[in-house]
Design a protein around this motif. Structure first.
Motif, PDB file in Angstrom:
ATOM      1  N   ALA A 426       0.837  -1.211   0.000  1.00 17.32           N
ATOM      2  CA  ALA A 426       0.000   0.000   0.000  1.00 17.32           C
ATOM      3  C   ALA A 426       0.865   1.251   0.000  1.00 17.32           C
ATOM      4  CB  ALA A 426      -0.922  -0.024   1.228  1.00 17.32           C
ATOM      5  N   GLN A 430       0.672   4.014  -2.920  1.00 17.36           N
ATOM      6  CA  GLN A 430       0.152   5.349  -2.604  1.00 17.36           C
ATOM      7  C   GLN A 430       1.219   6.436  -2.713  1.00 17.36           C
ATOM      8  OE1 GLN A 430      -1.501   4.335   1.156  1.00 17.36           O
ATOM      9  NE2 GLN A 430      -3.266   3.304   0.245  1.00 17.36           N
ATOM     10  N   ASN A 475     -11.039  -9.922  -0.781  1.00 17.65           N
ATOM     11  CA  ASN A 475     -11.079  -8.479  -1.097  1.00 17.65           C
ATOM     12  C   ASN A 475     -10.951  -8.256  -2.606  1.00 17.65           C
ATOM     13  OD1 ASN A 475     -11.178  -8.075   1.584  1.00 17.65           O
ATOM     14  ND2 ASN A 475      -9.078  -7.338   1.831  1.00 17.65           N
ATOM     15  N   TYR A 476     -10.042  -9.032  -3.216  1.00 18.17           N
ATOM     16  CA  TYR A 476      -9.778  -8.873  -4.656  1.00 18.17           C
ATOM     17  C   TYR A 476     -11.024  -9.242  -5.463  1.00 18.17           C
ATOM     18  CZ  TYR A 476      -7.255  -9.354  -9.116  1.00 18.17           C
ATOM     19  OH  TYR A 476      -6.820  -9.212 -10.412  1.00 18.17           O
ATOM     20  N   LEU A 479     -13.602  -6.539  -5.158  1.00 18.38           N
ATOM     21  CA  LEU A 479     -13.231  -5.370  -5.979  1.00 18.38           C
ATOM     22  C   LEU A 479     -13.484  -5.634  -7.449  1.00 18.38           C
ATOM     23  CD1 LEU A 479      -9.895  -4.349  -4.222  1.00 18.38           C
ATOM     24  CD2 LEU A 479     -11.890  -2.877  -4.496  1.00 18.38           C
ATOM     25  N   THR A 492      -9.861   5.660  -6.949  1.00 19.74           N
ATOM     26  CA  THR A 492      -9.675   5.007  -5.636  1.00 19.74           C
ATOM     27  C   THR A 492      -9.746   3.502  -5.783  1.00 19.74           C
ATOM     28  OG1 THR A 492     -11.091   6.816  -4.896  1.00 19.74           O
ATOM     29  CG2 THR A 492     -10.371   5.230  -3.221  1.00 19.74           C
ATOM     30  N   GLN A 493     -10.757   3.048  -6.557  1.00 19.37           N
ATOM     31  CA  GLN A 493     -10.891   1.588  -6.763  1.00 19.37           C
ATOM     32  C   GLN A 493      -9.660   1.037  -7.487  1.00 19.37           C
ATOM     33  OE1 GLN A 493     -14.589   1.514  -8.885  1.00 19.37           O
ATOM     34  NE2 GLN A 493     -15.722   0.718  -7.131  1.00 19.37           N
ATOM     35  N   VAL A 495      -6.614   2.118  -7.332  1.00 20.52           N
ATOM     36  CA  VAL A 495      -5.511   1.998  -6.359  1.00 20.52           C
ATOM     37  C   VAL A 495      -5.731   0.760  -5.495  1.00 20.52           C
ATOM     38  CG1 VAL A 495      -4.521   3.042  -4.278  1.00 20.52           C
ATOM     39  CG2 VAL A 495      -4.906   4.444  -6.305  1.00 20.52           C
ATOM     40  N   GLU A 496      -6.982   0.582  -5.042  1.00 18.07           N
ATOM     41  CA  GLU A 496      -7.269  -0.584  -4.175  1.00 18.07           C
ATOM     42  C   GLU A 496      -6.995  -1.896  -4.912  1.00 18.07           C
ATOM     43  OE1 GLU A 496     -11.074  -0.565  -2.239  1.00 18.07           O
ATOM     44  OE2 GLU A 496     -10.816   1.493  -1.563  1.00 18.07           O
ATOM     45  N   VAL A 499      -3.318  -2.450  -5.086  1.00 17.15           N
ATOM     46  CA  VAL A 499      -2.788  -2.888  -3.782  1.00 17.15           C
ATOM     47  C   VAL A 499      -3.075  -4.370  -3.563  1.00 17.15           C
ATOM     48  CG1 VAL A 499      -3.072  -2.668  -1.276  1.00 17.15           C
ATOM     49  CG2 VAL A 499      -2.864  -0.612  -2.703  1.00 17.15           C
ATOM     50  N   GLN A 500      -4.315  -4.786  -3.844  1.00 18.28           N
ATOM     51  CA  GLN A 500      -4.661  -6.209  -3.629  1.00 18.28           C
ATOM     52  C   GLN A 500      -3.860  -7.121  -4.563  1.00 18.28           C
ATOM     53  OE1 GLN A 500      -6.134  -7.365  -1.111  1.00 18.28           O
ATOM     54  NE2 GLN A 500      -6.754  -5.359  -0.363  1.00 18.28           N
TER      55      GLN A 500
END
Length: 1111
Positions: A426, A430, A475-476, A479, A492-493, A495-496, A499-500
């Protein structure tokens, strides 16, 4: 006296060289100064420049010029001149202690060089360059500046003794070792003790020292460096590669025992670490790293236990007061020190240390904190992981009754590594930092270490991985489900998701390494069941990501998957694996994969998917093809693969339509991997191919169509419709594909199918391509390599029937290609820095092609001359022209070229001496000169293996040539013997050349004898074979050389040397029959042994003998 104006001019040139902003002025000044350095009166002018002392740059020039003069040749300057220079330098430094640093360093280097090179020089039985410590101790009693210069002199001398300069590498390594050993035995311990005494004094006065004062700080730095240079000395001449320093043991001489047995030395450096500022303390730690690595045999068991106790207590004390470790240099050296605890001591010894429980707890805590601070000093993590890896690997062998406590602390380390890597993702995304996953080399190294660490308390490792993986995958998945409903991905999504994907990438890599760790432990069934849990999860994730590849995928995650598959293949797929493993039971329950065949189908489906969707990523394609290649090598594995529908699909549909990386849109540099693809397909095809020609031709259909297409394009090459780039790309790809197939078809039947397919239909197309694009290595390299593969008699596949002309036909085609390429490339002018890629690489492939054809034993080369066929002569003459176009220095500067040239030359000397003997004087001299160079091949870029190979090849070649010459000189004419038809008449061109230039073989004789007598001769047997012939051809010169060597020995050694030479020729007759040669080889072994034993003696003057022979 040198002209005042000239000296001023030199000072001005120095100023221009070092201060001018204008590059042209600097370049002119440099040229002028090079002329000065090579001038006859450089020595006197240097002294004037130093005496004047007006310009520091002129002083620097004078010092470096003198160093060059001294290094160039010991004979250039007399002994008295060198002694004078040495004394002048010491006096100069003593009277001018405040010189600029760079001038001091240059003068110190000059002193060290002159001392080293004159180490064995004597005047009235006194070694004039050896009273180092007494001369320098005068400096140590003076001011801070004087003291600093004194320490610098000792430090540089220790370094100089340890370093092999280029001059020494090209001449005598034995001489270098002899000087280094003598210095080690007579001076080094005294210098080390002196450095420790001075450091001890400094510590006592630590309160009064001001480390902000540049001179005091500088003195302390030099002192610590001196101690470090003593401890890093190459004590036994192993010259280890510095990159592998973490495996080495410091081979301290036995005479140094007192310094390590009373523990004051150890305590001194720990005290220095605690007392000195951060700018200096890392040097103290670096010395401790060496002290911790002292060879085990220096101590008895009880002494070692005491030493280790003090060492562990010192480490514990640092960990209890960790303030200094916030400095990155200190931290790095401390991590190295921790790694040495296990590399040099056994776990059984560590657990017996009094404070072991406390120490291991502190080390674990330090490791966990270090892993959590993943951004701080990432290069040091390797050492910490290496400590834990070695400790865990030793657990099964510990016999001590004391607990090792690793089951308590290792899971903490494993947990810290895994969680810290996931948490890093993360932050990297970020803050847009550099991603550790970009450095795959470092990641793989850490994962190898983790694979062992994680196997300690494996249940805990697996539980953690399962928990983290399930959470990240859930989580993945969530998403991934969001965008489908709304159709747009917000930043934002995005980036998430990134990260995942990053977290999953780390987890897949770590799971792969956990499975790979099975080898290093005696695994049990419970562990296999846990492996099954992990494998199931990765395969389920793969199904998810593969289903979304049409919308794009994550390259890093795919690379992690491939790494996982590679580990899984090594452990659970293949000939050595037990098929009833619990892993398969779990896979069967969860995914319905019941046996190895169904698991293999998952592998192949993944391979096909990657090749289909990832054509844009060279990394993924090449790693995928490597996996396919590895699978296609195993005997039982390949037979299971062939039965799979997926594999049959690949064998029937290898076109760009299904596999985009086979298309013309790919960049040329990325086409390399196609050879590997077709090698794998070739192996799979061959399993059931047998003699089925229909099957073969069906498989070849795409390649046939491609060849036909290229052929028609090339026939209209002069027309307006000709698209050059398309034709080029198609041809490059095709040549790479065919080379892959030719490599895998290693049976007679399969090779003949390929040969009949390509000849005579398509070889003209390849020849035409060479004629058109001879200047473009992107085309010529694949085509030439294809031919080099076709003429290679791999596994005796080129075993043609008695009535078959195929061997001759194949050689004709190879000869056409060599002549066509060779005749054209000779006229191509290329820039100097592009010589290898644009010209020499192609020539090197031609050499290897010719060598493979000449040594393949499938052509009777005598037939060509008998029937007036010029194919062989054309190829050999092209070889000669190509050879003469290569500057001799390039032969040894490019290792690949030297390998192909020297093996080809050996082959020619063995089987085609009649051709070599007809060559003109210029060619013969070139070849002999290249052999002479190759015999001492310690060239710039050659590695140890290539050196020896080149040298051995040169010896064999030389032996064939010398034997031929000797036969020519001694052959008798028997009555009634006629010249045969179709045989080349014996040429005496060689003999004529040698009459004109007898010095060539004499030079080679002295080189060979010099290597055998004075060098580290790695291939004595090979060297001995041509030596007898050389001696018999140059008896007078040999006798003269022998006398010179004997005379150059000290009077008391001369009789022994004369006797050894006598023994060398004892019982040797004037012929080169095998029996006589073997006797000579035996004599030579004894001769070399006697000389080596003598060299190890106290004072033999080998330098003059060796210099005489190499000058």
């Amino acid at each position: 006296m040198a002209d005042e104006q000239e000296i001023r001019q030199l000072e001005l040139l120095c100023k221009q060289l070092y201060e001018s902003q204008d590059t042209a002025i600097r370049a002119d000044a440099e040229k002028a100064l090079v002329v000065f350095q090579d001038g006859p009166d450089a020595l006197t002018k240097c002294q004037v420049l130093l005496d004047r002392g007006d310009s520091c740059y002129a002083q620097l020039l004078a010092a470096t010029t003198l160093t060059k003069l001294v290094s160039r040749s010991a004979q250039g300057l007399s002994l008295q001149q060198r002694v004078d220079i040495r004394n002048y330098v010491l006096n100069y430094l003593a009277t001018r202690p405040k010189l600029p640093n760079f001038v001091v360093q240059a003068l110190v280097t000059l002193f060290a060089r002159i001392t080293k090179l004159g180490w064995f020089d004597t005047h009235k039985e006194d070694f004039v360059f050896r009273n180092v410590v007494s001369d320098i101790s005068k400096f140590l009693q003076g001011s801070v500046e004087h003291c600093m210069i004194g320490v610098q002199l000792l430090s540089q001398l220790t370094c100089e003794m340890n370093q092999i300069s280029e001059v020494e590498a090209n001449r005598s390594l034995t001489k270098h070792r002899k000087i280094a050993s003598s210095f080690r035995d007579t001076q080094l311990f005294e210098i080390f003790r002196l450095s420790c005494t001075l450091l001890g004094t400094a510590i006592e006065n630590c309160k009064n020292l001001n480390f902000n004062d540049e001179s005091q700080h500088g003195l302390m730095t030099q002192l610590l460096r001196l101690a470090q240079n003593c401890l890093t000395f190459d004590f036994i001449g192993t010259s280890t590669d510095e990159s592998s320093d973490d495996l080495c043991t410091v081979q301290i001489p036995t005479s140094w025992r007192p310094a390590f047995l009373d523990f004051t030395t150890l305590k001194l450096f720990f005290d220095l670490y605690h007392s000195l500022p951060n700018t200096l303390s890392s040097l103290a730690l670096s010395c401790l790293v060496q002290i911790a690595s002292v060879r085990r045999s220096l101590f008895s068991n009880t002494e070692r236990a005491k030493f280790l106790t003090h060492l562990v207590n010192g480490v514990k004390h640092i960990l209890q007061n960790p303030q200094g470790l916030s400095d990155s240099a200190n931290y790095h050296e401390f991590c190295r020190l921790l790694a040495r605890l296990k590399s040099n001591y056994q776990l059984g010894e560590l657990v017996m240390v009094d404070n072991y429980p406390e120490a291991i707890q502190l080390i674990a805590k330090f490791t966990v904190q270090s892993l959590q601070m993943w951004q701080f000093a990432p290069n040091s993590v390797h050492y910490l992981l290496s400590l834990w890896q070695r400790m865990v690997a030793s657990v099964p062998y510990v016999k001590a009754t004391e607990p090792h406590l690793l089951e308590t602390y290792t899971p903490e380390v494993t947990n810290a590594y895994i969680t810290s890597r996931l948490e890093s993702v993360a932050v990297v995304v970020q803050e847009n930092l550099e991603d550790p996953l970009e450095d795959l080399g470092m990641v793989q190294q850490q994962l190898e270490q983790l694979s062992v660490i994680g196997r300690c308390e494996y249940q805990k490792t697996c539980t953690l991985l399962v928990q983290l993986f399930d959470q990240a995958a859930r989580n993945y998945q969530e998403l991934m489900a969001i965008p489908r409903s709304s159709g747009v991905v917000s930043p934002t999504q995005h980036v998430e998701i990134t990260v995942q994907e990053g977290r999953l990438t780390w987890l897949v890599y770590i799971i792969g390494s956990a499975i790979g760790g099975r080898v290093s432990f005696n695994s049990n069934e419970e562990h296999d069941t846990m492996d099954g849990e992990l494998v199931c999860r990765v395969l389920q994730l793969m199904n998810l990501t593969d289903s979304r590849l049409a919308q794009g995928g994550c390259e890093k995650l795919e690379l992690a998957m491939l790494s996982f598959f590679e580990q899984f293949r090594k452990i659970y797929v293949g000939d050595q694996v037990q098929k009833n493993s619990k892993v398969y039971r779990r896979l069967s329950e969860v995914l319905g994969l019941n046996d190895e065949a169904t698991v293999l189908s998952v592998f192949i489906r993944k391979i096909i998917t990657n090749l289909k969707y990832w054509g844009r990523s060279e990394q993924i394609i090449s790693k995928t093809l490597q996996l396919l290649n590895d699978l296609s090598v195993g005997y039982s594995c390949v037979r299971k693969l062939v039965k799979l529908e997926e594999v049959q699909f690949m064998l029937n549909n290898h076109t760009s339509e299904h596999f985009p990386f086979l298309g013309n849109s790919v960049v040329v540099t990325e086409m390399r991997c196609r050879s590997m693809f077709y090698t794998s397909l070739g192996r799979l095809l061959m399993v059931d191919l047998g003699e089925d020609e229909d099957r073969f031709h069906t498989f070849m259909l795409p390649l046939t169509a491609s060849f036909e297409n290229i052929g028609s394009m090339l026939t209209s090459a002069d027309g307006p419709m000709f698209t050059q780039e398309d034709a080029k790309k198609a041809l490059i790809g095709l040549a790479r594909d065919l080379r892959g197939l030719a490599f895998s078809f290693n049976t007679k039947t399969s090779y003949m199918m390929l040969f009949d397919w390509i000849y005579p239909s398509y070889t003209p197309v390849l020849l035409r391509a060479i004629e058109l694009w001879y200047h473009d290595p992107q085309v010529t390299t694949p085509v030439l390599k294809l031919f080099a593969e076709l003429v290679q008699n791999r596994s005796q596949r080129l075993h043609f029937d008695v009535s078959s002309p195929n061997g001759i036909l194949l050689f004709r085609e190879a000869s056409k290609i060599i002549c066509s390429y060779g005749s054209r490339i000779l006229n191509v002018e290329v820039p100097k820095d592009q010589t290898y890629p644009l010209k020499l690489k192609g020539i090197s492939i031609c050499f290897s092609m010719l060598k493979a054809a000449l040594c393949g034993s499938y052509v009777n080369f005598g037939v060509f001359r008998l029937y007036g066929d010029e194919t062989l002569d054309n190829a050999l003459n092209t070889f000669v022209k190509l050879l003469l176009s290569i500057p001799q220095s390039d032969l040894l500067d490019y290792p690949k070229l030297s390998q192909t040239y020297y093996v080809l030359l050996e082959c020619l000397a063995q089987d085609h001496m009649s051709f070599l003997s007809t060559l003109g004087p210029q060619v013969f001299l070139y070849i002999l000169s290249s052999i002479s160079e190759g015999l001492t091949a310690l060239g710039g870029q050659l590695n140890h293996y290539t050196d020896t190979m080149v040298c051995t090849g040169c010896c064999a070649t030389l032996d064939h040539i010398v034997t031929y010459l000797f036969k020519q000189l001694t052959q008798k004419v028997y009555p009634g013997k006629k010249q045969r038809v179709g045989m080349a008449p014996n040429s005496d061109m060689f003999l004529k050349v040698l009459e004109m230039h007898p010095e060539i073989l004499q030079q080679i004789l002295s080189t060979v004898l010099n290597v055998i007598m004075f060098e580290d001769c790695r291939n004595q047997w090979s060297m001995s074979r041509p030596l007898l012939g050389l001696i018999l051809l140059n008896e007078e010169y040999f006798n003269q050389m022998r006398e010179n060597i004997i005379r150059s020995q000290p009077p008391d050694k001369q009789a022994a040397m004369a006797q050894w030479f006598e023994n060398l020729m004892d019982g040797i007759e004037r012929n080169l029959l095998t029996k006589n040669r073997d006797k000579f080889t035996q004599n030579l072994s004894l001769f070399r042994r006697d000389i080596n034993d003598s060299l190890k003696g106290p004072n033999v003057n080998t330098s003059s003998a060796s210099d005489m022979m190499t000058s």
